[in-house]
Design a protein around this motif. Structure first.
Motif, mmCIF file in Angstrom:
data_model
loop_
_atom_site.group_PDB
_atom_site.id
_atom_site.type_symbol
_atom_site.label_atom_id
_atom_site.label_comp_id
_atom_site.label_asym_id
_atom_site.label_seq_id
_atom_site.Cartn_x
_atom_site.Cartn_y
_atom_site.Cartn_z
ATOM 1 N N LEU A 26 0.820 -1.213 0.000
ATOM 2 C CA LEU A 26 0.000 0.000 0.000
ATOM 3 C C LEU A 26 0.851 1.260 0.000
ATOM 4 O O LEU A 26 0.503 2.254 -0.659
ATOM 5 N N GLU A 27 1.963 1.241 0.736
ATOM 6 C CA GLU A 27 2.819 2.434 0.752
ATOM 7 C C GLU A 27 3.514 2.634 -0.597
ATOM 8 O O GLU A 27 3.609 3.761 -1.091
ATOM 9 N N ALA A 28 4.003 1.558 -1.187
ATOM 10 C CA ALA A 28 4.628 1.688 -2.506
ATOM 11 C C ALA A 28 3.622 2.183 -3.537
ATOM 12 O O ALA A 28 3.962 2.957 -4.437
ATOM 13 N N TYR A 29 2.372 1.756 -3.383
ATOM 14 C CA TYR A 29 1.324 2.090 -4.356
ATOM 15 C C TYR A 29 1.049 3.585 -4.411
ATOM 16 O O TYR A 29 0.747 4.121 -5.481
ATOM 17 N N SER A 38 5.978 -0.225 -10.554
ATOM 18 C CA SER A 38 5.777 -0.477 -9.120
ATOM 19 C C SER A 38 4.308 -0.729 -8.812
ATOM 20 O O SER A 38 3.978 -1.542 -7.941
ATOM 21 N N ASP A 39 3.420 -0.061 -9.537
ATOM 22 C CA ASP A 39 1.982 -0.257 -9.293
ATOM 23 C C ASP A 39 1.547 -1.698 -9.560
ATOM 24 O O ASP A 39 0.790 -2.279 -8.784
ATOM 25 N N SER A 73 5.185 -11.227 -0.586
ATOM 26 C CA SER A 73 6.261 -10.511 0.086
ATOM 27 C C SER A 73 7.341 -10.078 -0.911
ATOM 28 O O SER A 73 7.831 -8.944 -0.872
ATOM 29 N N CYS A 74 7.701 -10.977 -1.812
ATOM 30 C CA CYS A 74 8.719 -10.674 -2.821
ATOM 31 C C CYS A 74 8.264 -9.551 -3.746
ATOM 32 O O CYS A 74 9.003 -8.603 -4.012
ATOM 33 N N LEU A 75 7.017 -9.638 -4.210
ATOM 34 C CA LEU A 75 6.493 -8.612 -5.119
ATOM 35 C C LEU A 75 6.416 -7.250 -4.441
ATOM 36 O O LEU A 75 6.768 -6.218 -5.040
ATOM 37 N N ALA A 76 5.947 -7.228 -3.193
ATOM 38 C CA ALA A 76 5.861 -5.963 -2.457
ATOM 39 C C ALA A 76 7.252 -5.382 -2.231
ATOM 40 O O ALA A 76 7.457 -4.168 -2.311
ATOM 41 N N GLY A 77 8.219 -6.261 -1.945
ATOM 42 C CA GLY A 77 9.597 -5.804 -1.775
ATOM 43 C C GLY A 77 10.167 -5.225 -3.060
ATOM 44 O O GLY A 77 10.876 -4.206 -3.039
ATOM 45 N N MET A 78 9.852 -5.859 -4.177
ATOM 46 C CA MET A 78 10.294 -5.324 -5.473
ATOM 47 C C MET A 78 9.663 -3.961 -5.732
ATOM 48 O O MET A 78 10.312 -3.049 -6.268
ATOM 49 N N ALA A 79 8.395 -3.805 -5.319
ATOM 50 C CA ALA A 79 7.704 -2.526 -5.532
ATOM 51 C C ALA A 79 8.358 -1.413 -4.732
ATOM 52 O O ALA A 79 8.696 -0.354 -5.271
#
Length: 223
Positions: A26-29, A38-39, A73-79
């Protein structure tokens, strides 16, 4: 990303790290520097986490749920590696440094919905237009299967779902539930604000943050 390695992790670890995945997404978004790349990572991470975190919490040996949370977790970290995070993690880092670093994921969940309310400008009365963060939260609410006919409703439902998850997993939603008294918390308040403002994550927040803003967020998590 081997789900076999984490299937024996206790439920509270699953809950705290899983909520951190949602916060990362949510923060990366809504990051100041969010991009199309990133979205798409954040959207898929959130979709997976909202669906599979309750399952992984309920049964750590549910390998499909563990696998999906690993991927989330991996995808959010990449974002967030692409675009940074926001004031939620700025505050969580400060709380972890002052009270107990090993509980940093814990504090990320405790800080929780209040920075999202701030970013969406939920306190604004009579506003005719929603800001960009509110519109993105609305879109994310739809992605994770929540009703979101307007930005205001979408934000409210996203926040309610996060609170429901925290309650379901028996996670604290304020500092006193973490064992930090109001008196102890307020003794360090000035340092928390200073650290949060200086944190690199805070610099990427979609709304510019002042010491007064952080103090208002802290008011909500102190009790």
């Amino acid at each position: 990303l081997d789900p076999e390695l984490v299937k024996s992790a206790p439920p509270f670890i699953t809950a705290d790290t899983g909520m951190d995945v949602i916060t990362h997404a949510l923060e990366a978004y809504v990051s100041e520097t969010a991009s199309d790349c990133s979205d798409c990572l954040a959207e898929k991470a959130a979709e997976l986490a909202f669906e599979f975190l309750p399952r992984a919490y309920r049964n750590g040996y549910d390998i499909k749920a563990r696998d999906k949370m690993h991927r989330a977790s991996c995808l959010a970290g990449m974002a967030f590696n692409l675009v940074n995070l926001g004031v939620n993690h700025g505050i969580a880092h400060a709380l972890g440094a002052i009270f107990n670093q090993k509980f940093r994921d814990y504090f990320s969940a405790v800080t929780g919905v209040n920075p999202f309310k701030f970013n969406a400008d939920m306190a604004r009365e009579g506003a005719k237009h929603s800001n960009d963060a509110a519109k993105k939260y609305q879109k994310m609410a739809r992605i994770v299967g929540l009703p979101a006919p307007t930005p205001k409703v979408g934000v409210a439902n996203l926040i309610a779902e996060i609170q429901r998850l925290l309650k379901y997993m028996d996670r604290p939603q304020c500092m006193s539930e973490c064992g930090v008294s109001v008196e102890e918390f307020n003794k360090h308040r000035e340092e928390i604000v200073r650290r949060a403002l200086a944190d690199a994550c805070t610099q990427a927040n979609p709304r510019k943050v002042t010491a007064e803003d952080i103090n208002k967020i802290l008011d909500h998590i102190a009790k």
